[in-house]
Every structure is written in C-alpha cells, then in structure tokens.
Design an enzyme around this catalytic site. Structure first.
Site, PDB file in Angstrom:
ATOM      1  N   GLY A  17       0.781  -1.246   0.000  1.00  0.00           N
ATOM      2  CA  GLY A  17       0.000   0.000   0.000  1.00  0.00           C
ATOM      3  C   GLY A  17       0.806   1.285   0.000  1.00  0.00           C
ATOM      4  N   ILE A  51      -9.384  -2.367  -9.779  1.00  0.00           N
ATOM      5  CA  ILE A  51     -10.434  -3.368  -9.551  1.00  0.00           C
ATOM      6  C   ILE A  51     -11.193  -2.953  -8.297  1.00  0.00           C
ATOM      7  CG2 ILE A  51     -10.934  -5.823  -9.197  1.00  0.00           C
ATOM      8  CD1 ILE A  51      -9.444  -5.450 -11.796  1.00  0.00           C
ATOM      9  N   GLU A  69       0.108 -13.629  -4.917  1.00  0.00           N
ATOM     10  CA  GLU A  69      -1.098 -12.879  -4.546  1.00  0.00           C
ATOM     11  C   GLU A  69      -1.947 -12.606  -5.776  1.00  0.00           C
ATOM     12  OE1 GLU A  69       0.641 -10.138  -0.859  1.00  0.00           O
ATOM     13  OE2 GLU A  69      -0.119  -9.180  -2.668  1.00  0.00           O
ATOM     14  N   ARG A  90       8.933 -14.658   0.780  1.00  0.00           N
ATOM     15  CA  ARG A  90       9.249 -15.002   2.175  1.00  0.00           C
ATOM     16  C   ARG A  90       8.184 -15.949   2.709  1.00  0.00           C
ATOM     17  NH1 ARG A  90       6.244 -10.222   2.130  1.00  0.00           N
ATOM     18  NH2 ARG A  90       4.303 -10.501   3.291  1.00  0.00           N
ATOM     19  N   ARG A 149      -5.127 -12.512  14.209  1.00  0.00           N
ATOM     20  CA  ARG A 149      -3.916 -11.840  14.689  1.00  0.00           C
ATOM     21  C   ARG A 149      -4.289 -10.983  15.892  1.00  0.00           C
ATOM     22  NH1 ARG A 149      -0.398  -9.616   9.542  1.00  0.00           N
ATOM     23  NH2 ARG A 149      -0.722 -11.429   8.179  1.00  0.00           N
TER      24      ARG A 149
HETATM   25  C1  MV4 Z   1      -5.002  -3.192  -6.470  1.00  0.00           C
HETATM   26  C2  MV4 Z   1      -6.351  -3.017  -6.078  1.00  0.00           C
HETATM   27  C3  MV4 Z   1      -7.286  -2.886  -7.087  1.00  0.00           C
HETATM   28  N1  MV4 Z   1      -6.909  -2.901  -8.379  1.00  0.00           N
HETATM   29  N2  MV4 Z   1      -4.683  -3.215  -7.775  1.00  0.00           N
HETATM   30  C4  MV4 Z   1      -3.188  -3.179  -2.022  1.00  0.00           C
HETATM   31  C5  MV4 Z   1      -1.780  -3.394  -1.567  1.00  0.00           C
HETATM   32  C6  MV4 Z   1      -0.988  -3.747  -2.757  1.00  0.00           C
HETATM   33  N3  MV4 Z   1      -0.409  -5.033  -2.553  1.00  0.00           N
HETATM   34  C7  MV4 Z   1      -1.930  -3.728  -3.906  1.00  0.00           C
HETATM   35  N4  MV4 Z   1      -3.235  -3.407  -3.417  1.00  0.00           N
HETATM   36  C8  MV4 Z   1      -4.307  -3.275  -4.250  1.00  0.00           C
HETATM   37  N5  MV4 Z   1      -4.028  -3.328  -5.575  1.00  0.00           N
HETATM   38  C9  MV4 Z   1      -5.624  -3.047  -8.691  1.00  0.00           C
HETATM   39  N6  MV4 Z   1      -5.279  -3.053  -9.985  1.00  0.00           N
HETATM   40  C10 MV4 Z   1      -6.652  -2.995  -4.718  1.00  0.00           C
HETATM   41  C11 MV4 Z   1      -5.633  -3.102  -3.792  1.00  0.00           C
HETATM   42  C12 MV4 Z   1      -6.059  -3.017  -2.429  1.00  0.00           C
HETATM   43  C13 MV4 Z   1      -6.089  -4.152  -1.613  1.00  0.00           C
HETATM   44  C14 MV4 Z   1      -5.660  -5.386  -2.063  1.00  0.00           C
HETATM   45  C15 MV4 Z   1      -5.682  -6.491  -1.261  1.00  0.00           C
HETATM   46  C16 MV4 Z   1      -6.161  -6.376   0.038  1.00  0.00           C
HETATM   47  C17 MV4 Z   1      -6.579  -5.155   0.525  1.00  0.00           C
HETATM   48  C18 MV4 Z   1      -6.549  -4.035  -0.275  1.00  0.00           C
HETATM   49  C19 MV4 Z   1      -6.979  -2.814   0.207  1.00  0.00           C
HETATM   50  C20 MV4 Z   1      -6.937  -1.717  -0.591  1.00  0.00           C
HETATM   51  C21 MV4 Z   1      -6.473  -1.827  -1.897  1.00  0.00           C
END
Ligand code: MV4
Length: 451
Positions: free
Chosen positions: A165, A203, A275, A292, A338
């Site tokens: 994030g 998304i 992921e 990891r 957690r």
């Molecule tokens: C995204 C998404 C929606 N669309 N990518 C959150 C952390 C980082 N690893 C990527 N993240 C996201 N990427 C696209 N194209 C929404 C998130 C996201 C999210 C993803 C998984 C779990 C919680 C989240 C909370 C906010 C945004």
C-alpha cells in the site's frame, strides 16, 4: 545438512523457527536487541547474541552485525522470518558472498519480484493473467496521464518498489490524475528512494486471494491451496482463512496451476506466495509475489498437514520437496486471528505495556503462536502483533465457532488488545456468509458505531 542456523528475527516467528530447528536436531542462534533481552526467542534458542539497541535499524536491520553474529557463532544458514531483512536483496547478496545460506530464494529472484512492475512483465510473458496496465516503469507524469486516459478510469498508481500500500493512489478521473500521481511518486521517493511508478486499471471491491507455493532446487513446484486475506485494515491483515469461501474446487485447480506456473516463470526456490485479486465476476489477476514465509502460513499448515518451516529448511539444504502435488489434500477449514497490542476504540493505537495475566486457550486443533508470557513487557519499538490464534475444524461453520470459543477463553490482561473486536467480526452475519471484500473492516466499523 545444517548443524546450526541463526534466526534474524524476533517474537513469535523466531520462536516458531527455533522449535522447528530443535525438532530437526539443528542448533539455533537467536539475535536480540537491548529491548529484547528478556524475550522468549532469546531464552529458547541454544545461543543468543545481542546485536544492538532497540531501534530496528541498529539491530534487526543491521546487516553487518547479523552477518558477524552468524560467522562468530559458526552458523551455516540464516532464517530471516518475515519483515525486517526477509525480502532485502542486498542482504541476501551479502550472505551469498560470505557463503551463508539464507533460507529462501536467491538475491536475484528477490530483486526481480521486489520490483512489482518487472514482476508484472515476467508474469505477462508467462501468460499469467495480470490486471490491464502499463508494461514499463513510468517516471514522466505526462506519459502516465496519457496512459491512464487511454485505459480509462478508475486507475491505480503504484510504486514499482512498493507493495503493502505504500506509494499507492487511486485516481477516479482524468482531472485528479496528476495530483494523485505526484503524491504517490513523492511517497515512493521517500519510502524507497525510487520514483518509478506503474499504472493499472483499478479493480473495485476485490478479494485478496493468495496461493502458497513451495519449490525445491530441482524445479519441483507444488501449491498448497489458497488463503483468503480479504479482511484487512490499512493493508494490515487481521484474520485469514483457508480455504476461501469464494473459491470452488475447479477454481482452486486453475488458480493453483497458475500459481505454480508463476513460480516457475520466476525460477523460484523455497516458500513463496502468489497474490491474486479476485473481482466480482470471479476473474483473477496476478498482483504480487511475496518471496518469504508469511505471517499467516499456519492456516495452510493446518489444512494441508505440512510444516512449512521444516520444508523451507529441507529445500535450503538441497533436499527435494517431501511431497508432490498429488500428496496435497485440503482438509477442513482453518482460521487465524492476529492478536495485536492495540486499542480498536482509539483508531487501533498501539499500546505496549506489561502483561500481568495471560490465559492461553487449548483443545482439539487450537494452535497458539506467540512469544509473550506472564510479566512480559511488550516493547514499543516493534510491530504490535503479539499472538496468533489458529483453529482448524471440519468446515467453515465449525471453525468460526471454534475460533469464537477460543477467543472467549483467551485472556491477556494489562494491555489493550483487539480480541473483542475480532470476536465481533466472527459474530457478524456478512462475515459468516462469506460476503466480504477488501473494505469489509471499514464497513464493519461503521456498522459497529451505529449500534
Ligand atoms: C489493487 C487493487 C485494485 N486494483 N490493484 C493493495 C496493496 C498492494 N499489494 C496492492 N493493493 C491493491 N491493488 C488493482 N489493480 C486494490 C488493492 C487493495 C487491496 C488489495 C488487497 C487487500 C486489501 C486491499 C486494500 C486496498 C487496496
């Protein structure tokens, strides 16, 4: 075979690793900061070496001190756990040059997957579904703006070196794009000393589904099913489960095979996580690879009957995986909560302090991973997660009830915790229905306030 392994970590994961090493007859070396001199991991290990002051940069992130401790103790390998140096390519490279095996993938693989834009390209080339987005790192705001206009809004702007994030912003229309881009870029520059960005179609309200994979040095790659990590707050996971209520056996097969192909495309070795984002139409997209072992690995262990830390050690020693894909059967349902030293009524403010009474629940298929004990002082310098409660039962319904029973029995006195908050989630009809997206907690808090 390893004779002695150093654990470059603290808290419950250090304890978890020490136990696995002891069961395998391998000597363990703990490292600890001055704030951790009374910590359980330092007491349980065969040897313990102080590596500096409380501040993480001076101790658990201090590469030279950790490598010195490894050499002086005679350990052949380092287990990095999660957080701290676990995904630091430079650290792993230094160890490779010193002939120390880091239990995990090589520095090259960590570096490649650590750049999320490059990881995207690796997956595109391997025909893994990725969210529509840019195919190279963008530095120029005009180029970025033009691309966003082309793919259409909403878009998400991400730091190439990000994840979790940081350096991430959403733009819902062309007017706000440039401001959002510059904010994300500045955040990335400050956090990672790098301002390379990439852009994806956003998304809306996805689920976070990740696949555990294990790979050995002979090209064998096996997946161990998924974890549903949708329940998060500010990119901090709070509750994870396996299997996901959103994934059918047919989807599991397709996504699992995709995860294995992704790991092979990355030339992966050891434990890793692919992921995925899952959208409303049940379409899935590669998001990131974590190089990891993860906090939530126990839920996978409980539904597959494996020991992922031991498996990591076997693979690092040059052994073949102890199981094939056909050996892996997902059995029943596991949930992890957690437990954090924090106050949910004060915006989850961390609250370190002394634990003056603790009662750990027990019973069939109830697991507690923790490094706290009666009279232990939770230091203010580290993550607020103090305990993981994991339960396993024959199905999701039974696992939810078992978790509620165990949370009801768990007592941690002297500090504030999120135990009651978690209990409330397990009581929530939307959670029980499996009707969750990544903004579940935000909505749950609103609902809870209105009550
Ligand atoms: C995204 C998404 C929606 N669309 N990518 C959150 C952390 C980082 N690893 C990527 N993240 C996201 N990427 C696209 N194209 C929404 C998130 C996201 C999210 C993803 C998984 C779990 C919680 C989240 C909370 C906010 C945004």
């Amino acid at each position: 075979m390893f004779h002695k392994v150093l654990i470059a970590n603290r808290g419950e994961i250090a304890v978890r690793i020490i136990r696995a090493l002891r069961e395998l007859g391998i000597k363990s070396v703990a490292v600890y900061s001055e704030a951790d001199k009374d910590s359980l991991h330092a007491k349980l290990a065969d040897e313990a070496i102080c590596i500096g002051p409380a501040s993480p940069v001076e101790s658990y992130l201090n590469m030279e001190r950790i490598i010195s401790a490894t050499i002086s103790s005679g350990a052949e390998a380092i287990h990095p756990g999660f957080g701290f140096l676990s995904e630091n390519a430079k650290f792993v490279e230094m160890c490779e040059k010193c002939n120390i095996k880091v239990i995990g993938p090589s520095s090259d693989v960590i570096r490649k997957m650590g750049n999320k834009s490059e990881a995207r390209n690796t997956m595109t080339e391997a025909n893994i579904p990725v969210v529509p987005g840019s195919d190279h790192i963008i530095y120029d705001v005009d180029e970025a703006h033009e691309f966003a206009d082309k793919i259409g809004y909403p878009v998400i702007i991400k730091a190439a070196l990000g994840g979790g994030g940081k350096g991430m912003r959403i733009a819902v229309n062309s007017r706000e794009f440039e401001e959002r881009f510059e904010t994300a870029r500045l955040e990335s520059e400050n956090a990672f000393a790098d301002d390379g960005m990439y852009i994806e179609k956003y998304i809306v309200n996805p689920r976070h589904i990740e696949f555990q994979i294990m790979a050995d040095s002979y090209g064998n790659v096996v997946h161990l099913g998924e974890r549903d990590c949708t329940i998060q707050r500010n990119h901090q996971k709070m509750l994870e489960e396996s299997p996901s209520s959103a994934i059918s056996p047919e989807m599991r097969k397709v996504m699992g095979e995709t995860a294995v192909r992704a790991a092979k495309a990355a030339h992966y070795e050891n434990a890793g996580t692919i992921e995925f984002l899952l959208d409303k139409d049940n379409k899935f997209y590669f998001m990131e690879m974590n190089t990891r072992i993860q906090v939530e690995h126990p839920v996978t262990e409980m539904v597959t009957g494996t020991d992922l830390i031991k498996e990591q050690i076997f693979v690092a020693q040059g052994q073949e995986l102890s199981f094939t894909q056909d050996d892996i059967k997902i059995s029943g349902h596991a949930i992890e909560c957690r437990i954090n030293a924090e106050n949910p009524d004060k915006n989850f403010m961390p609250c370190p302090g002394v634990i003056n009474e603790i009662h750990i629940p027990g019973g069939n298929d109830i697991r507690v991973d923790t490094a706290i004990y009666n009279g232990y002082q939770v230091p203010a310098n580290y993550d607020s997660m103090i305990l993981k409660l994991i339960v396993h039962d024959q199905n999701r319904y039974c696992a939810i009830h078992k978790m509620q029973s165990a949370l009801g029995e768990l007592v941690i006195d002297g500090i504030d915790t999120n135990i009651d908050f978690l209990y409330g989630i397990l009581d929530d009809q939307e959670y029980k229905n499996g009707d969750i997206t990544t903004d579940y907690i935000k909505n749950y808090i609103k609902k809870r306030c209105e009550k």
